[in-house]
Enzyme design. Structure first.
Site, PDB file in Angstrom:
ATOM      1  N   LYS A  93     -57.952   6.833  18.363  1.00 31.28           N
ATOM      2  CA  LYS A  93     -56.627   7.070  17.791  1.00 31.28           C
ATOM      3  C   LYS A  93     -55.628   6.625  18.852  1.00 31.28           C
ATOM      4  O   LYS A  93     -55.491   7.269  19.899  1.00 31.28           O
ATOM      5  CB  LYS A  93     -56.436   8.546  17.445  1.00 31.28           C
ATOM      6  CG  LYS A  93     -55.037   8.841  16.920  1.00 31.28           C
ATOM      7  CD  LYS A  93     -54.775  10.331  16.766  1.00 31.28           C
ATOM      8  CE  LYS A  93     -53.279  10.572  16.651  1.00 31.28           C
ATOM      9  NZ  LYS A  93     -52.945  12.000  16.700  1.00 31.28           N
ATOM     10  N   GLY A 144     -46.031  18.308  16.000  1.00 29.82           N
ATOM     11  CA  GLY A 144     -45.904  19.732  16.298  1.00 29.82           C
ATOM     12  C   GLY A 144     -44.691  20.397  15.693  1.00 29.82           C
ATOM     13  O   GLY A 144     -44.470  21.593  15.908  1.00 29.82           O
ATOM     14  N   ALA A 146     -49.171  14.015  11.881  1.00 28.20           N
ATOM     15  CA  ALA A 146     -48.038  14.702  12.508  1.00 28.20           C
ATOM     16  C   ALA A 146     -47.029  15.263  11.520  1.00 28.20           C
ATOM     17  O   ALA A 146     -46.681  14.631  10.534  1.00 28.20           O
ATOM     18  CB  ALA A 146     -47.299  13.800  13.494  1.00 28.20           C
ATOM     19  N   GLY A 147     -46.585  16.474  11.822  1.00 23.10           N
ATOM     20  CA  GLY A 147     -45.497  17.103  11.085  1.00 23.10           C
ATOM     21  C   GLY A 147     -45.914  18.088  10.016  1.00 23.10           C
ATOM     22  O   GLY A 147     -45.082  18.846   9.526  1.00 23.10           O
ATOM     23  N   ASN A 206     -53.239  19.401  13.213  1.00 24.77           N
ATOM     24  CA  ASN A 206     -53.662  20.166  14.384  1.00 24.77           C
ATOM     25  C   ASN A 206     -52.842  21.445  14.496  1.00 24.77           C
ATOM     26  O   ASN A 206     -53.310  22.541  14.184  1.00 24.77           O
ATOM     27  CB  ASN A 206     -53.553  19.330  15.665  1.00 24.77           C
ATOM     28  CG  ASN A 206     -54.158  20.027  16.877  1.00 24.77           C
ATOM     29  OD1 ASN A 206     -54.446  21.228  16.861  1.00 24.77           O
ATOM     30  ND2 ASN A 206     -54.371  19.306  17.938  1.00 24.77           N
ATOM     31  N   THR A 207     -51.568  21.289  14.888  1.00 24.98           N
ATOM     32  CA  THR A 207     -50.764  22.470  15.217  1.00 24.98           C
ATOM     33  C   THR A 207     -50.642  23.448  14.047  1.00 24.98           C
ATOM     34  O   THR A 207     -50.685  24.671  14.257  1.00 24.98           O
ATOM     35  CB  THR A 207     -49.355  22.023  15.673  1.00 24.98           C
ATOM     36  OG1 THR A 207     -49.498  21.022  16.685  1.00 24.98           O
ATOM     37  CG2 THR A 207     -48.565  23.189  16.235  1.00 24.98           C
TER      38      THR A 207
END
Lengths: 68, 257
Positions: B98, B159, B185-186, B207-208
């Site tokens: 990635k 994040g 992301a986001g 992830n987050t």
């Protein structure tokens, strides 16, 4: 003694190969998932015992960690 | 229902949900979340070891359970990103990467000017490159043209949990991309992941939103369900939007008429 920059830190160390460097620092050269580069070029594990370190070399020793 | 295979670079993946491994309260919660998510592709970073305390590796725990996708997170130059990818290939014996090239520390926005040539070089070196990129159809097209195996446009800032800032752009990218689109992301909660899939994304990386949830394992299960629901809805097709109401019950035989 060999003057090296190891992971960004200048050090003098009694090692002339990657394998010796790892051993001196207490890192098992058989440990899985390690990778090493000298002066921006990856040194394959099979070559750790043979590739010679020279004073002034920049050494990167990395492993995978948590990431996103 | 017909089968719905999902491949990246010819490799079939069981799940359209990819997850990151950072920021969990502890390793067991991370592993339980991974299990609950059903994810097969899991991201890791590559970092300098601590010279004083190297002991074992998370990879020992993860590698039997999933396929690892190393990232180049934190890299701000093409040279460092390429070296990180090469170190990752040596450490993990995978040519998947990635590719992240960060142009700004505060927003973690991709540096497209460096990203495209770095991706090109990695493709030439034999990597399967999945670049984290802007939600910009032109950038995504360039990345696909040079041989990236997928594109990973951001929904919003890494994040931030702000969901998909520009759904129209994501939908446009999905409609034109010759390679799989992975929203990266986001994502803040399950509906964001479902929306990404409804817009036509092939997969979502989270992830987050999982790791920092009060109950990460439950959120991982929610993301799994959301990605599946969004994909099914996409395949089924949403109805056209209307300005006025359209009664759903029959209009004949109303009582009192």
């Amino acid at each position: 003694m060999t003057r090296l920059k190891i992971n960004g830190v200048d050090e003098e160390i009694a090692a002339t190969t990657v394998a010796q460097l790892l051993a001196v620092r207490g890192i098992d050269p058989g440990a899985r998932f390690l990778a090493v580069a000298i002066n921006g070029a990856v040194v394959r594990r099979a070559d750790w015992a043979d590739v010679e370190l020279a004073s002034g070399d920049a050494v990167e020793i990395v492993r995978p960690l948590q990431g996103g | 229902m017909t089968t719905d295979p999902f491949l990246i670079a010819g490799t079939p993946l069981k799940s359209r949900l990819f997850i990151g491994t950072a920021g969990y309260p502890n390793q067991q919660v991370m592993l339980d979340s991974l299990e609950a998510s059903g994810a097969e592709l899991v991201t890791m970073s590559i970092r300098r070891i601590s010279l004083d305390s190297y002991s074992g590796s998370l990879v020992d725990v993860l590698s039997p359970r999933c396929r690892l996708l190393p990232n180049t997170s934190g890299c701000v130059t093409a040279r460092d990103a390429i070296l990180t990818a090469e170190l990752a290939r040596e450490a993990l014996q995978t040519n998947w990467v990635k590719l992240e090239l960060i142009g700004d520390r505060e927003t973690l926005y991709p540096d497209v000017e460096q990203l495209v040539p770095a991706a090109d070089e990695l493709v030439r070196k034999g990597f399967i490159v999945l670049p984290y990129c802007n939600d910009d159809p032109v950038t995504c097209q360039k990345l696909a043209d040079i041989g990236c195996a997928a594109v990973m446009p951001l929904g919003s800032l890494i994040g931030s949990g702000r969901g998909i800032a520009n759904p129209a752009a994501i939908e446009l990218i999905c409609g034109r991309s010759p390679v799989p689109v992975v929203l990266d992301a986001g994502i803040g909660t399950a509906s964001d992941a479902a929306q990404a899939m409804e817009l036509g994304c092939d997969a979502v990386l989270v992830n987050t939103a999982i790791a920092k949830s009060h109950d990460a394992v439950r959120m991982a299960a929610a993301m799994k369900a959301a990605v599946e629901a969004g994909r099914l809805a996409r395949l089924a097709g949403r109805i056209p939007e209307r300005t006025f109401a359209e009664p759903s019950s029959p209009q004949l035989g109303l009582v009192g008429t």
